[in-house]
Design an enzyme around this catalytic site. Structure first.
Site, PDB file in Angstrom:
ATOM      1  N   HIS A 179       0.756  -1.251  -0.016  1.00 15.95           N
ATOM      2  CA  HIS A 179       0.020  -0.169  -0.056  1.00 15.95           C
ATOM      3  C   HIS A 179       0.670   1.247  -0.198  1.00 15.95           C
ATOM      4  CE1 HIS A 179      -3.799  -2.365   0.402  1.00 15.95           C
ATOM      5  NE2 HIS A 179      -3.295  -2.777   1.550  1.00 15.95           N
ATOM      6  N   HIS A 222      -6.366  -7.302  -0.727  1.00 20.21           N
ATOM      7  CA  HIS A 222      -6.256  -5.847  -1.084  1.00 20.21           C
ATOM      8  C   HIS A 222      -5.558  -5.676  -2.156  1.00 20.21           C
ATOM      9  CE1 HIS A 222      -6.692  -6.490   3.509  1.00 20.21           C
ATOM     10  NE2 HIS A 222      -7.933  -5.767   3.246  1.00 20.21           N
ATOM     11  N   ASP A 282      -4.468 -12.981   3.300  1.00 25.16           N
ATOM     12  CA  ASP A 282      -5.661 -12.374   3.872  1.00 25.16           C
ATOM     13  C   ASP A 282      -6.922 -12.869   2.998  1.00 25.16           C
ATOM     14  OD1 ASP A 282      -4.448 -10.811   2.148  1.00 25.16           O
ATOM     15  OD2 ASP A 282      -4.606  -8.958   3.284  1.00 25.16           O
TER      16      ASP A 282
HETATM   17  C1  SP5 Z   1      -1.065  -5.091   3.807  1.00 25.40           C
HETATM   18  C2  SP5 Z   1      -2.488  -5.029   4.094  1.00 25.40           C
HETATM   19  O1  SP5 Z   1      -3.291  -6.084   3.943  1.00 25.40           O
HETATM   20  N1  SP5 Z   1      -3.324  -4.124   4.578  1.00 25.40           N
HETATM   21  C3  SP5 Z   1      -4.524  -4.202   4.532  1.00 25.40           C
HETATM   22  C4  SP5 Z   1      -5.088  -2.624   5.493  1.00 25.40           C
HETATM   23  C5  SP5 Z   1      -6.517  -3.047   5.640  1.00 25.40           C
HETATM   24  N2  SP5 Z   1      -7.013  -1.987   6.576  1.00 25.40           N
HETATM   25  C6  SP5 Z   1      -8.348  -1.818   6.589  1.00 25.40           C
HETATM   26  C7  SP5 Z   1      -9.143  -1.654   6.749  1.00 25.40           C
HETATM   27  C8  SP5 Z   1     -11.071  -1.578   6.954  1.00 25.40           C
HETATM   28  C9  SP5 Z   1     -11.652  -2.431   5.996  1.00 25.40           C
HETATM   29  N3  SP5 Z   1     -12.984  -2.614   6.451  1.00 25.40           N
HETATM   30  C10 SP5 Z   1     -13.930  -3.044   5.423  1.00 25.40           C
HETATM   31  C11 SP5 Z   1     -14.505  -4.133   5.749  1.00 25.40           C
HETATM   32  C12 SP5 Z   1     -15.256  -5.012   4.610  1.00 25.40           C
HETATM   33  N4  SP5 Z   1     -15.694  -6.388   4.614  1.00 25.40           N
HETATM   34 ZN    ZN Z   2      -4.121  -7.005   2.572  1.00 20.85          ZN
END
Ligand code: SP5
Ligand code: ZN
Length: 359
Positions: A178, A214, A301
Site C-alpha cells: 500500500h 487488498h 488474507d
Molecule cells: C497489507 C494489508 O493487507 N493491509 C490491509 C489494510 C486494511 N485496513 C483496513 C480496513 C478496513 C476495512 N474494512 C472493510 C470491511 C469490509 N468487509
Molecule cells: Zn491485504
C-alpha cells in the site's frame, strides 16, 4: 529434482514495530498487523522442514530506497521514528498524561492524513502529506523494523540477480504494497516488493503478481508509467473493499505502458474455483510478457477465516496457487504482505510452499 527447501529470509527486528490498536468504525480494535504473524509462519515452516531460514546483514543502501520512494518521505519517516517518543511525551504532557509515556516504550505518533486534500505541498504539512490513512503509526522502532523488512526484499532480490538462488521467500513485516512513491498507509511504510522489482531490473523485464486480498495501490502507482514492469493484481473489488479508490479493472497503465498494469477485482465471497480461474489468466499474461524475474506480493488474507476479508480460500487452495506460480519457471521472490488469521498463517505458508516446492 524439485528443490527440497525454500531459502527464507527473516529478521527479528520486525518486533520493534508493534502498535497496540487501530480504529475501526469509531472503536478501538487490536492492531491486526501483529508481530505474532511472523512467529506463526516461522515456526511452521521450520517444523515442516520446508525452509532454510537465514538472517541477513543490513545491506540495503538508502539510495536504493530513495530511487523507489520520494527521498523527502524516507527522511521524514526516519526522523519521525527517531523523534516519536519526544513528540508523544510533549503531547501527552499537554493532556496531563506525561507520566504514561515513560512506562510504555510503544507509544506511536498518529498521523492525521490529508492526502486527498493536497494542493501545493507545504513543508509544514509533512506529517499529513505523506500519510493516506490512520493505520501507519510511527513509533521509535518503526524505522528499524521497516528498514530491515525492506532489506530482506533487497537481499533476496540480489540472490536472484547473482544466480545464487532461483526462488527466495522474504518474511517482510511491516508489509509494503500500500506504500507508494510518496505515501504510507494500510500498515505499509516502504514498498518491499517495489524495492525488489527495482533491484531485479538488472536482469531484464520484471513482473509483479500481487495476490494479497487488498489491491496493491502503492505498487501499481510506482510502476504505472513503466512498460518494463508488469503489475498484475487479484484482489477484492475496490467498489466494496479497502483501499476503495484503486484496483478497478479499467486501470491498465499509462499511455506509454498500456497493459503493463492489469487488475482483476473479485466480489466478496469468491471461492477457490473462481480464484484459480482468474489466477490462470494472470499467469498466462505473465507468460506473454516474458519477464526475466517475478515478484509475488504474497498475502494470506484471502483465507476464509481472515478477520478483515471476505474470500473463501481454504488451506489446500494455497498449494494450488503455489504450483501455478512455480510452474512459470521464473526466478521468483516471494514477499510477505498481509494475512491476519494468526492461528492458521503457519499452515497457509506450509501449504503454499509445498505447492511451490512440489513437495
Ligand atoms: C497489507 C494489508 O493487507 N493491509 C490491509 C489494510 C486494511 N485496513 C483496513 C480496513 C478496513 C476495512 N474494512 C472493510 C470491511 C469490509 N468487509
Ligand atoms: Zn491485504
Amino acid at each position: 529434482m524439485p528443490d527440497q527447501r525454500i531459502t527464507t529470509l527473516y529478521t527479528p527486528h520486525h518486533m520493534a514495530h508493534a502498535p497496540a490498536v487501530e480504529f475501526l468504525h469509531g472503536h478501538k480494535a487490536t492492531y491486526f498487523e501483529k508481530p505474532q504473524r511472523l512467529d506463526e509462519i516461522h515456526g511452521h515452516l521450520q517444523q515442516a522442514g520446508l525452509a532454510t531460514i537465514q538472517q541477513p546483514e543490513a545491506a540495503l543502501p538508502v539510495e536504493v530506497i530513495k530511487a523507489v520512494h520520494d527521498p523527502e518521505m524516507v527522511d521524514f519517516l526516519q526522523e519521525m521514528s527517531a523523534q516519536a517518543v519526544a513528540i508523544v511525551r510533549t503531547d501527552l504532557e499537554m493532556y496531563g498524561m506525561g507520566d504514561q509515556v515513560s512506562h510504555d516504550p510503544y507509544y506511536y505518533e498518529w498521523m492525521y492524513p490529508k492526502r486527498f486534500f493536497k494542493g501545493q505541498r507545504d513543508p509544514r504539512d509533512r506529517r499529513r502529506y505523506f500519510i493516506f490513512d490512520s493505520t501507519a503509526p510511527i513509533g521509535k522502532g518503526t524505522w528499524q523494523a521497516v528498514y530491515e523488512s525492506a532489506n530482506l526484499a533487497y537481499v533476496g532480490a540480489e540472490m536472484l540477480v547473482s544466480g545464487a538462488e532461483k526462488q527466495v521467500y522474504t518474511m517482510c513485516r511491516p508489509p509494503g504494497h500500500h506504500a507508494g512513491r510518496d505515501y504510507m498507509g494500510g500498515y505499509c511504510f516502504l514498498n518491499n516488493a517495489a524495492i525488489a522489482a527495482h533491484t531485479l531490473r538488472t536482469l531484464g523485464k520484471v513482473a509483479i503478481l500481487d495476490i494479497d486480498y487488498h489491491h496493491g495501490n502503492g505498487t501499481q502507482d510506482i510502476f504505472w508509467n513503466d512498460a518494463n514492469v508488469l503489475f498484475i493484481s487479484i484482489h477484492a473489488d475496490p467498489a466494496v473493499e479497502y483501499p476503495y479508490y484503486s484496483g478497478f479493472a479499467d486501470e491498465t497503465g499509462s499511455a506509454d505502458s498500456r497493459n503493463a498494469t492489469l487488475n482483476y477485482p473479485l466480489p466478496h465471497g469468491s471461492t477457490e474455483a473462481e480464484y484459480l480461474h482468474t489466477l490462470d489468466q494472470a499467469v498466462a499474461h505473465i507468460q506473454d510478457f516474458a519477464p526475466s524475474a517475478l515478484v509475488i506480493s504474497l498475502g494470506f488474507d484471502t483465507y476464509k477465516e481472515d478477520p478483515m476479508a471476505e474470500f473463501e480460500l481454504d488451506l489446500g487452495s494455497y498449494t494450488k496457487i503455489g504450483q501455478r506460480i512455480a510452474a512459470l519457471g521464473l526466478p521468483t521472490l516471494y514477499v510477505q504482505e498481509g494475512g491476519y488469521y494468526i492461528p492458521a498463517l503457519g499452515a497457509m505458508a506450509v501449504s503454499f510452499f509445498r505447492g511451490v516446492l512440489n513437495r
